[in-house]
Design an enzyme around this catalytic site. Structure first.
Site, short mmCIF file in Angstrom:
data_model
loop_
_atom_site.label_atom_id
_atom_site.label_comp_id
_atom_site.label_asym_id
_atom_site.label_seq_id
_atom_site.Cartn_x
_atom_site.Cartn_y
_atom_site.Cartn_z
N ALA A 36 -1.95 3.70 -0.82
CA ALA A 36 -3.01 2.81 -1.32
C ALA A 36 -2.62 2.17 -2.64
O ALA A 36 -2.85 0.98 -2.86
CB ALA A 36 -4.32 3.59 -1.47
N TYR A 37 -2.05 2.97 -3.53
CA TYR A 37 -1.63 2.44 -4.82
C TYR A 37 -0.60 1.33 -4.61
O TYR A 37 -0.69 0.24 -5.19
CB TYR A 37 -1.04 3.55 -5.68
CG TYR A 37 -0.66 3.12 -7.07
CD1 TYR A 37 -1.61 3.08 -8.09
CD2 TYR A 37 0.65 2.74 -7.37
CE1 TYR A 37 -1.26 2.68 -9.36
CE2 TYR A 37 1.01 2.34 -8.65
CZ TYR A 37 0.04 2.31 -9.64
OH TYR A 37 0.39 1.91 -10.91
N SER A 38 0.39 1.60 -3.77
CA SER A 38 1.43 0.61 -3.50
C SER A 38 0.84 -0.64 -2.84
O SER A 38 1.17 -1.77 -3.22
CB SER A 38 2.51 1.22 -2.61
OG SER A 38 3.53 0.29 -2.35
N GLU B 101 -4.17 9.62 -0.64
CA GLU B 101 -4.40 8.24 -0.24
C GLU B 101 -4.19 8.00 1.25
O GLU B 101 -4.56 6.95 1.77
CB GLU B 101 -3.49 7.30 -1.05
CG GLU B 101 -3.84 7.27 -2.53
CD GLU B 101 -2.88 6.45 -3.37
OE1 GLU B 101 -2.95 6.59 -4.59
OE2 GLU B 101 -2.06 5.70 -2.79
N SER C 83 -2.22 -1.72 -3.08
CA SER C 83 -3.05 -2.44 -4.04
C SER C 83 -2.21 -3.25 -5.01
O SER C 83 -2.54 -4.39 -5.35
CB SER C 83 -3.95 -1.46 -4.80
OG SER C 83 -3.23 -0.65 -5.71
#
Length: 245
Positions: free
Chosen positions: A148-150, A96, A152
């Site tokens: 990116a996960y965090s 990411e 998002s």
């Protein structure tokens, strides 16, 4: 054990609804008497669900939430819609840090949910329905390996607050659950890594990972009349993980 809800005569759409938390939500809606449209994106997961007897009677559809026109077509084919669960999501961890991968994760986890909510709004306004997004404990803090996960999931928290206010005049409630560490295929790597698993378990006051059904029940609650005055909220379902430093 699943809490009892009665959603007879209701229609629920669950993106990412054929695996993990989404599958648990799809099956919980089915048990509650709702008609369920469960969406998946890969051929592997769709083939698996087609031979799964638990999904008998569930309408399973292939849907990529990155495809706005496909989202509109599917929702436009429905005559009724009462509940939406935005469970479609991906994580790419260290990859990411690449901007293109970062953008892909954001597009699925955040913008994909917005596409679905926007398309579903007219039908949900007719039914006085509800939307539940899937956040994460990472809605509240960062992750150096998964930026990116965090990002998002943090944005999902603010999106839920924004849409909760925007959709309230239409009679639509918008909330989220923020799961902690759940036994799914996505978490297999952490669970099977003794050092990482010990680190995670050391911070969970309830001292265990969650079953997917334990996330589905709060989703059902947020869709039910028991939560009729709840909107714009994100509910941690994490065994106490975010309650300790």
């Amino acid at each position: 054990m699943n809490t009892t809800f009665n959603f007879s005569g209701k229609v629920a759409l669950v993106t990412g609804g054929v695996s993990g938390i989404g599958a648990a939500a799809s099956l919980a809606f089915k048990r509650a008497g709702a008609k369920v449209i469960a969406c998946g994106v890969t051929e592997q997961e769709m083939n698996a669900v087609r031979v799964n007897p638990d999904f008998a009677g569930v309408r399973c559809e292939t849907l990529n939430v990155r495809d706005g026109e496909a989202v509109k077509r599917l929702i436009g084919s429905l005559d009724q819609l009462d509940f939406v669960v935005n469970s479609a999501g991906i994580i790419r961890r260290a990859a990411e840090h690449d901007p293109e991968t970062f953008a892909e994760v954001i597009d699925v986890n955040l913008t994909g949910g917005m596409r679905v909510a926007t398309a579903a709004r007219p039908l949900l306004a007719k039914s006085g329905g509800a939307i539940v997004f899937i956040g994460s404990v990472m809605s509240f803090f960062g992750g150096p390996v998964q930026p990116a996960y965090s990002a998002s999931k943090g944005a999902v928290k603010n999106l839920v607050m924004s849409l909760g206010a925007a959709y309230a005049p239409d009679g639509i409630r918008v909330n989220a659950v923020a799961p902690g560490w759940v036994i799914t295929e996505l978490s297999r790597g952490a669970r099977e890594n003794p050092e990482r698993n010990a680190q995670i378990m050391g911070r969970i006051p309830m001292n265990r990972w969650a079953e997917t059904a334990e996330i589905a029940d709060p989703i059902m609650f947020l869709c039910s009349d028991a939560a009729r005055y709840v909107t714009g909220s994100i509910l941690p379902v994490d065994g106490g993980y975010t309650s300790v430093g």
